[in-house]
Scaffold this motif. Sequence first.
Motif, mmCIF file in Angstrom:
data_model
loop_
_atom_site.group_PDB
_atom_site.id
_atom_site.type_symbol
_atom_site.label_atom_id
_atom_site.label_comp_id
_atom_site.label_asym_id
_atom_site.label_seq_id
_atom_site.Cartn_x
_atom_site.Cartn_y
_atom_site.Cartn_z
ATOM 1 N N MET A 61 0.824 -1.194 0.000
ATOM 2 C CA MET A 61 0.000 0.000 0.000
ATOM 3 C C MET A 61 0.871 1.262 0.000
ATOM 4 S SD MET A 61 -3.088 -1.009 -0.284
ATOM 5 C CE MET A 61 -3.900 0.535 -0.119
ATOM 6 N N VAL A 62 1.970 1.233 0.755
ATOM 7 C CA VAL A 62 2.841 2.403 0.794
ATOM 8 C C VAL A 62 3.407 2.687 -0.593
ATOM 9 C CG1 VAL A 62 5.001 3.330 1.727
ATOM 10 C CG2 VAL A 62 3.405 2.174 3.239
ATOM 11 N N ALA A 63 3.820 1.638 -1.287
ATOM 12 C CA ALA A 63 4.363 1.830 -2.637
ATOM 13 C C ALA A 63 3.305 2.418 -3.574
ATOM 14 C CB ALA A 63 4.880 0.505 -3.186
ATOM 15 N N LEU A 64 2.079 1.930 -3.484
ATOM 16 C CA LEU A 64 0.996 2.444 -4.324
ATOM 17 C C LEU A 64 0.718 3.914 -4.013
ATOM 18 C CD1 LEU A 64 -1.302 2.068 -6.382
ATOM 19 C CD2 LEU A 64 -2.742 1.327 -4.465
ATOM 20 N N TRP B 197 3.538 6.145 -5.254
ATOM 21 C CA TRP B 197 3.469 6.359 -6.700
ATOM 22 C C TRP B 197 2.353 7.347 -7.050
ATOM 23 C CZ3 TRP B 197 -0.339 5.361 -10.377
ATOM 24 C CH2 TRP B 197 0.066 5.585 -11.706
ATOM 25 N N LEU B 198 1.154 7.132 -6.479
ATOM 26 C CA LEU B 198 0.037 8.044 -6.751
ATOM 27 C C LEU B 198 0.388 9.478 -6.356
ATOM 28 C CD1 LEU B 198 -3.019 5.916 -5.543
ATOM 29 C CD2 LEU B 198 -2.553 6.647 -7.887
ATOM 30 N N GLY B 199 0.985 9.617 -5.168
ATOM 31 C CA GLY B 199 1.325 10.949 -4.677
ATOM 32 C C GLY B 199 2.347 11.659 -5.544
ATOM 33 N N THR B 200 3.405 10.945 -5.914
ATOM 34 C CA THR B 200 4.441 11.603 -6.718
ATOM 35 C C THR B 200 4.003 11.816 -8.159
ATOM 36 O OG1 THR B 200 5.512 9.464 -7.094
ATOM 37 C CG2 THR B 200 6.369 10.815 -5.304
ATOM 38 N N ILE C 71 -9.840 12.322 -1.387
ATOM 39 C CA ILE C 71 -10.002 10.881 -1.601
ATOM 40 C C ILE C 71 -8.707 10.143 -1.256
ATOM 41 C CG2 ILE C 71 -9.446 10.956 -4.068
ATOM 42 C CD1 ILE C 71 -12.031 8.634 -2.417
ATOM 43 N N LEU C 72 -7.556 10.737 -1.576
ATOM 44 C CA LEU C 72 -6.282 10.096 -1.236
ATOM 45 C C LEU C 72 -6.083 10.055 0.280
ATOM 46 C CD1 LEU C 72 -3.810 11.413 -3.960
ATOM 47 C CD2 LEU C 72 -4.923 9.184 -3.810
ATOM 48 N N ILE C 73 -6.511 11.116 0.951
ATOM 49 C CA ILE C 73 -6.411 11.130 2.416
ATOM 50 C C ILE C 73 -7.334 10.065 3.003
ATOM 51 C CG2 ILE C 73 -6.781 12.499 4.504
ATOM 52 C CD1 ILE C 73 -6.123 14.989 2.775
ATOM 53 N N MET C 74 -8.552 9.988 2.499
ATOM 54 C CA MET C 74 -9.517 9.007 3.030
ATOM 55 C C MET C 74 -9.089 7.570 2.741
ATOM 56 S SD MET C 74 -13.227 10.818 2.557
ATOM 57 C CE MET C 74 -13.081 11.236 0.838
ATOM 58 N N LEU C 75 -8.369 7.362 1.648
ATOM 59 C CA LEU C 75 -7.858 6.019 1.359
ATOM 60 C C LEU C 75 -6.630 5.686 2.207
ATOM 61 C CD1 LEU C 75 -8.153 5.958 -2.543
ATOM 62 C CD2 LEU C 75 -9.498 4.623 -0.909
ATOM 63 N N LEU D 269 -5.758 7.083 5.263
ATOM 64 C CA LEU D 269 -5.961 7.153 6.705
ATOM 65 C C LEU D 269 -6.246 5.783 7.339
ATOM 66 C CD1 LEU D 269 -5.704 9.311 8.810
ATOM 67 C CD2 LEU D 269 -8.108 9.861 8.504
ATOM 68 N N PRO D 270 -7.112 4.951 6.767
ATOM 69 C CA PRO D 270 -7.315 3.620 7.369
ATOM 70 C C PRO D 270 -6.037 2.779 7.377
ATOM 71 C CG PRO D 270 -9.094 4.113 5.852
ATOM 72 C CD PRO D 270 -8.062 5.192 5.679
ATOM 73 N N GLN D 271 -5.219 2.900 6.346
ATOM 74 C CA GLN D 271 -3.944 2.182 6.313
ATOM 75 C C GLN D 271 -3.056 2.633 7.468
ATOM 76 O OE1 GLN D 271 -2.772 -0.284 4.451
ATOM 77 N NE2 GLN D 271 -0.649 -0.198 5.112
ATOM 78 N N ASN D 272 -3.041 3.928 7.710
ATOM 79 C CA ASN D 272 -2.247 4.487 8.797
ATOM 80 C C ASN D 272 -2.741 3.960 10.157
ATOM 81 O OD1 ASN D 272 -0.163 6.527 9.553
ATOM 82 N ND2 ASN D 272 -1.895 7.351 10.680
#
Length: 117
Positions: free
Chosen positions: A1-4, A7-10, A83-87, A89-92
Amino acid sequence: MVALFAWLGTKFVPGGHGAFFGTINSFVHVVMYSYYALALINPDYKHAWWKKYLTQMQMIQFIAVGLHAVAALFNPDCNYPKILIMLGLPQNVFMFMLFADFYRRTYMKPTDKTKKA
């Protein structure tokens, strides 16, 4: 998930909110992999007195990143995609729970109730 998420963030939203996670996470990993290198070179380091503080640092990282995410989520002036934050946050939260459970099982002394169980 961190890698995904990295990638999305950068790819789509470089800098800003995502840079905070990347910076703090990189720092924690430098410390963590330094410990692993020391433990590999000298097996006595596997039981270093500061090992539990490494786990605490990781948990503090998740708290800081979570608070930063919640602040960005509820800030109307923040242009970072919600949407990126909401996706993320649960991982965190999930990662914090895993590390907290590890810390509890590894470093906290069992109470009388848990000794009997």
